[in-house]
Design an enzyme around this catalytic site. Structure first.
Site, PDB file in Angstrom:
ATOM      1  N   LYS A   7       0.803  -1.228   0.132  1.00  8.41           N
ATOM      2  CA  LYS A   7      -0.045   0.164  -0.074  1.00  8.41           C
ATOM      3  C   LYS A   7       0.925   1.129  -0.098  1.00  8.41           C
ATOM      4  CE  LYS A   7      -4.437  -1.663   1.911  1.00  8.41           C
ATOM      5  NZ  LYS A   7      -5.324  -1.511   3.219  1.00  8.41           N
ATOM      6  N   ASP A   9     -10.219   3.147   1.474  1.00 12.34           N
ATOM      7  CA  ASP A   9     -10.259   2.717   2.698  1.00 12.34           C
ATOM      8  C   ASP A   9     -10.750   3.915   3.645  1.00 12.34           C
ATOM      9  OD1 ASP A   9      -9.314   0.079   2.514  1.00 12.34           O
ATOM     10  OD2 ASP A   9      -7.081   0.862   2.924  1.00 12.34           O
TER      11      ASP A   9
HETATM   12  P1  ATR Z   1      -2.453  -3.241   6.701  1.00 11.74           P
HETATM   13  O1  ATR Z   1      -2.198  -2.764   5.378  1.00 11.74           O
HETATM   14  O2  ATR Z   1      -3.549  -4.273   6.849  1.00 11.74           O
HETATM   15  O3  ATR Z   1      -2.520  -1.988   7.667  1.00 11.74           O
HETATM   16  P2  ATR Z   1       0.195  -3.765   7.285  1.00 11.74           P
HETATM   17  O4  ATR Z   1       0.880  -2.460   6.613  1.00 11.74           O
HETATM   18  O5  ATR Z   1       1.012  -5.169   7.390  1.00 11.74           O
HETATM   19  O6  ATR Z   1      -1.070  -4.340   6.946  1.00 11.74           O
HETATM   20  O7  ATR Z   1       0.292  -3.488   8.844  1.00 11.74           O
HETATM   21  C1  ATR Z   1       0.052  -4.347   9.940  1.00 11.74           C
HETATM   22  C2  ATR Z   1      -0.260  -3.905  11.307  1.00 11.74           C
HETATM   23  O8  ATR Z   1      -0.388  -4.737  12.220  1.00 11.74           O
HETATM   24  C3  ATR Z   1       1.256  -2.933  11.816  1.00 11.74           C
HETATM   25  O9  ATR Z   1       0.818  -2.045  12.601  1.00 11.74           O
HETATM   26  C4  ATR Z   1       1.984  -3.954  12.337  1.00 11.74           C
HETATM   27  O10 ATR Z   1       2.834  -3.648  13.626  1.00 11.74           O
HETATM   28  P3  ATR Z   1       4.316  -3.389  13.002  1.00 11.74           P
HETATM   29  O11 ATR Z   1       4.287  -2.034  12.086  1.00 11.74           O
HETATM   30  O12 ATR Z   1       4.914  -2.923  14.550  1.00 11.74           O
HETATM   31  O13 ATR Z   1       4.766  -4.374  12.388  1.00 11.74           O
HETATM   32  C5  ATR Z   1       0.790  -4.783  13.352  1.00 11.74           C
HETATM   33  N1  ATR Z   1       0.929  -5.909  13.670  1.00 11.74           N
HETATM   34  C6  ATR Z   1       1.133  -7.186  13.034  1.00 11.74           C
HETATM   35  N2  ATR Z   1       1.469  -8.103  13.834  1.00 11.74           N
HETATM   36  C7  ATR Z   1       1.351  -7.811  14.911  1.00 11.74           C
HETATM   37  C8  ATR Z   1       1.609  -8.462  16.215  1.00 11.74           C
HETATM   38  N3  ATR Z   1       1.887  -9.722  16.475  1.00 11.74           N
HETATM   39  N4  ATR Z   1       1.692  -7.501  17.553  1.00 11.74           N
HETATM   40  C9  ATR Z   1       1.367  -6.442  17.212  1.00 11.74           C
HETATM   41  N5  ATR Z   1       1.216  -5.590  16.138  1.00 11.74           N
HETATM   42  C10 ATR Z   1       1.252  -6.407  14.863  1.00 11.74           C
END
Ligand code: ATR
Length: 283
Positions: A66, A104
């Protein structure tokens, strides 16, 4: 000529978009087909170049592209620029090239308004996550004049960057970035009138992004995760007496807005939602 639309990302197997869009194409009598395509970061530029074709209406963009797709496009519209994230690309006719948009933003705003009767105006918001979806929700918070916005993320630098990138949105909201494990979040959750989970935690699992022990019963809690429809996070919020809203509405309304950008036709929302619900029920 059958036209084509796609959703690209990695992993992509779980996507409900093909079901929603193909149901809407059929309902509107549009000769088009929607497919999901697994595109990894190394193959993004090549795939996007090949999408500049007369039979392509456009495509959706999901994890992890994105933000990284922006420099590959010819231009992005104002909303995508404000969010610093693109979830929809329109293949413009007559040499307009590839135009990035962010549906979104409208998807979240419509779901909140139409399904929970709420807006973010004057709300004290805790936003969990700092990815592409969180960027769109943060734009809604600032544009709709939230009182305060706390962005909590596992990697705090990403939350800080999200807020820094929002400098181009004029707003009167008090904004803060915190580590999602920081104890200050306990107080912020107690003060919050709206809490949104925009992390992927809870997707096909019973994990929760944070504890809700300090949540006020007056809060509205939104989870953008839609599978399962009632996540462990939403069930915990309900036990605290809070109102809850699941993520399916945002998914459906962003899809409907993308469809309209590609075709010029407003699709039947109920048809798109029924298609998504059918898949989630395992039909
Ligand atoms: P999207 O486009 O759906 O927002 P993304 O850009 O991959 O997807 O973002 C996923 C979000 O979930 C991020 O905020 C990620 O945290 P980080 O930026 O620190 O990686 C969060 N996330 C994913 N797995 C996580 C976990 N196990 N615990 C806490 N946050 C998590």
């Amino acid at each position: 000529m059958t036209r084509h639309a796609y959703v690209i990302g990695a992993p992509i197997g779980h996507s409900l978009s093909p079901y929603m869009h193909n149901a809407a194409f059929a309902a509107c009598g549009i000769d088009a087909a929607f497919e999901s395509v697994e595109v990894r970061p190394a193959g993004l530029e090549r795939w996007v170049t090949n999408a500049r074709a007369s039979d392509v209406l456009g495509f959706n963009v999901t994890v992890p592209h994105k933000e990284t797709i922006i420099p590959i496009l010819d231009r992005i519209d104002d909303e995508a620029a404000r969010a610093g994230a693109v979830n929809t690309v329109i293949v413009g006719s007559g040499g307009q090239g590839l135009i990035g948009a962010n549906t979104d933003i409208v998807g979240f705003r419509r779901s909140l308004k139409l399904e929970a009767g709420a807006t973010l105006r004057d709300q004290a918001i805790v936003l969990l996550g700092a990815g592409g979806a969180a960027r769109a929700i943060a734009v809604v918070a600032l544009e709709d004049e939230a009182r305060s916005l706390v962005v909590a993320n596992r990697h705090i630098e990403r939350a800080q960057r999200l807020l820094a990138d929002l400098a181009n949105v004029r707003h009167r909201t008090a904004i803060h970035a915190v580590d999602i494990r920081d104890v200050v979040l306990v107080g912020a959750l107690h003060e919050a009138t709206v809490v949104v989970n925009a992390t992927s935690v809870g997707l096909q699992s019973s994990d929760m992004p944070v504890d809700l022990d300090s949540l006020s019963p007056d809060a509205l809690v939104v989870d953008i995760v839609y599978n399962p429809p009632r996540t462990a996070f939403l069930r915990a919020a309900e036990r605290r007496g809070a109102r809850v809203l699941g993520g399916l509405g945002m998914l459906v309304y962003q899809a409907a807005a993308s469809f309209e950008r590609w075709t010029g036709v407003a699709p039947p929302i109920s048809t798109m939602r029924a298609a998504a619900e059918g898949v989630l029920r395992g039909a």
